[in-house]
Design an enzyme around this catalytic site. Structure first.
Site, mmCIF file in Angstrom:
data_model
loop_
_atom_site.group_PDB
_atom_site.id
_atom_site.type_symbol
_atom_site.label_atom_id
_atom_site.label_comp_id
_atom_site.label_asym_id
_atom_site.label_seq_id
_atom_site.Cartn_x
_atom_site.Cartn_y
_atom_site.Cartn_z
ATOM 1 N N GLU A 196 1.611 2.309 -3.615
ATOM 2 C CA GLU A 196 0.734 1.016 -4.012
ATOM 3 C C GLU A 196 -0.813 -0.121 -2.872
ATOM 4 O OE1 GLU A 196 1.710 -1.382 -6.906
ATOM 5 O OE2 GLU A 196 3.585 -0.250 -7.653
ATOM 6 N N CYS A 201 -7.685 -1.404 -7.376
ATOM 7 C CA CYS A 201 -6.204 -0.756 -6.855
ATOM 8 C C CYS A 201 -6.204 0.772 -7.238
ATOM 9 C CB CYS A 201 -4.916 -1.224 -6.999
ATOM 10 S SG CYS A 201 -5.744 -2.728 -5.399
ATOM 11 N N HIS A 203 -5.363 4.843 -11.647
ATOM 12 C CA HIS A 203 -5.877 3.101 -11.087
ATOM 13 C C HIS A 203 -5.420 2.834 -11.622
ATOM 14 C CE1 HIS A 203 -8.780 0.272 -11.755
ATOM 15 N NE2 HIS A 203 -9.238 0.619 -10.665
ATOM 16 N N HIS A 204 -4.905 1.389 -11.285
ATOM 17 C CA HIS A 204 -3.979 0.635 -11.454
ATOM 18 C C HIS A 204 -4.197 -0.020 -12.596
ATOM 19 C CE1 HIS A 204 -0.451 -1.320 -10.485
ATOM 20 N NE2 HIS A 204 -0.799 -1.890 -9.456
ATOM 21 N N SER A 205 -5.282 -0.480 -13.664
ATOM 22 C CA SER A 205 -6.023 -1.172 -14.782
ATOM 23 C C SER A 205 -4.748 0.152 -15.941
ATOM 24 C CB SER A 205 -6.884 -0.620 -15.050
ATOM 25 O OG SER A 205 -7.372 0.492 -15.482
#
Length: 369
Positions: free
Chosen positions: A3, A45, A158-160
């Site tokens: 990450e 991120c 995507h980290h979302s």
């Protein structure tokens, strides 16, 4: 899971989905606060997941598998659209075209250094972002023989959409047994030891509860005090790890190493801890050796400096960690969570001191409650 990739800019715009064009009703849900956090300009991120295969990758088989599994997940088949009227972002379902998400580049099979090519390819992914006009994930299939695989698959998510723990659980829920293609994989479950309580144990229960409450309040107040002092005057020691301003926009490079699981288990059993604790200890040891070498670069004899301790005394090295404190759930619960479209993410942020010696970390995790 790797990450920490950050994008250069934020590109949010109003999008008309394909379902809206066909007049279908859309079930929109607002993004959670944790998902919105990963859309901030300095915190945008992506998660990179690298998987090696024992055989060459067949893109058609991969597409067929994703059609039956991953794209049925609401988060992987929804756009993240900014609602200008409500000034918030929402999940908007859409029709997924796998050709827009799966990339199969033409690769020279006779290249000199396949491992370096894969590292360069992943580094180049950090220079780009995923278009907001489609769900924020893609899969890159590299049919190149590296040192430990015949083919490499690279997920960029995507980290979302979710955190690393959730996405690993999601991948596990999508797999099946080789012996039975319709059966879910077996997950080891920690056995709970049931003990019979007597009258004396019951009398001590209120005191044990008070002790837990006291420790919780004490640790909370200490963390608040540490964060306040850090924001005012308690800065970390300047080390080679400190980057220049705007360094978060520079491309990343990932280098992998292979360790023997038997060696890790040997340390685990000797220290009575978990595999994860040992791996973090190895990482801390690598950090220590890196800093020791960097501090000793000014010496004339660089070979001997790596054998000496060049680390400054009283070094303060800390990091803010975002941890998913959701308890481990069974495979059936994971599948139900997938069908509902939730991520079950429960985030906790805390300030932690980074031990930069392997034995320091191992003793630290061994003494944790």
């Amino acid at each position: 899971m790797i990450e920490g990739l950050r994008s250069r800019k934020r590109a949010l715009k109003a999008i008309i989905t394909k379902r809206a064009e066909h007049g279908e009703k859309e079930e929109e849900q607002p993004l959670s606060p944790a998902a919105l956090l990963f859309h901030e300009p300095n915190f945008n991120c992506y998660i990179i997941a690298i998987m090696g295969c024992k055989t060459k990758i067949n893109p058609q088989i991969v597409k067929a598998g994703l059609e039956e599994t991953l794209i049925k997940h609401p988060r992987f088949s929804s756009l993240q659209v900014k609602d200008k009227k409500r000034n918030q972002m929402r999940w908007v379902p859409t029709i997924v075209n796998l050709d827009d998400h799966i990339c199969v580049p033409d690769i020279d099979p006779n290249m000199e250094s396949p491992d370096m090519f894969v590292e360069d390819y992943i580094s180049d992914l950090t220079r780009t972002t995923i278009d907001m006009s489609k769900p924020l994930w893609d899969l890159h299939l590299l049919n190149v023989k590296v040192s430990n695989a015949e083919g490499v698959g690279i997920f960029r998510i995507h980290h979302s959409i979710g955190d690393g723990v959730y996405l690993m659980s999601l991948v596990l829920a999508l797999t099946r047994k080789t012996s039975d293609p319709n059966a879910l994989p077996s997950i080891p479950v920690k056995k709970t030891v049931t003990t019979t309580s007597n009258i004396s144990d019951r009398l001590w229960l209120p005191f044990k509860a008070l002790r837990i409450i006291y420790r919780l309040m004490r640790n909370t107040l200490m963390d608040i005090f540490a964060v306040k002092c850090t924001s005012l005057f308690l800065e970390d020691t300047k080390t080679p790890l400190n980057g220049a301003p705007e360094m978060e926009c520079t491309p990343r490079r990932f280098v992998s190493r292979t360790f023997s699981l038997d060696d890790i288990k040997l340390v685990k059993n000797a220290m009575n801890m978990t595999v994860n604790d040992v791996v973090l200890g190895v990482t801390a040891a690598g950090l220590s050796r890196y800093l020791n070498r960097r501090y000793g670069e000014k010496e004339n004899d660089k070979g001997s400096t790596e054998k000496r301790n060049n680390l400054p005394k009283n070094t303060r090295l800390r990091a803010t960690l975002a941890v998913n404190i959701r308890p481990s759930i069974g495979i059936q619960r994971i599948i139900k969570l997938m069908q509902s479209g939730g991520t079950g993410r429960v985030l906790c942020f805390f300030l932690s001191t980074l031990p930069y010696e392997m034995i320091h970390w191992i003793m630290f995790v061994k003494q944790k409650p």
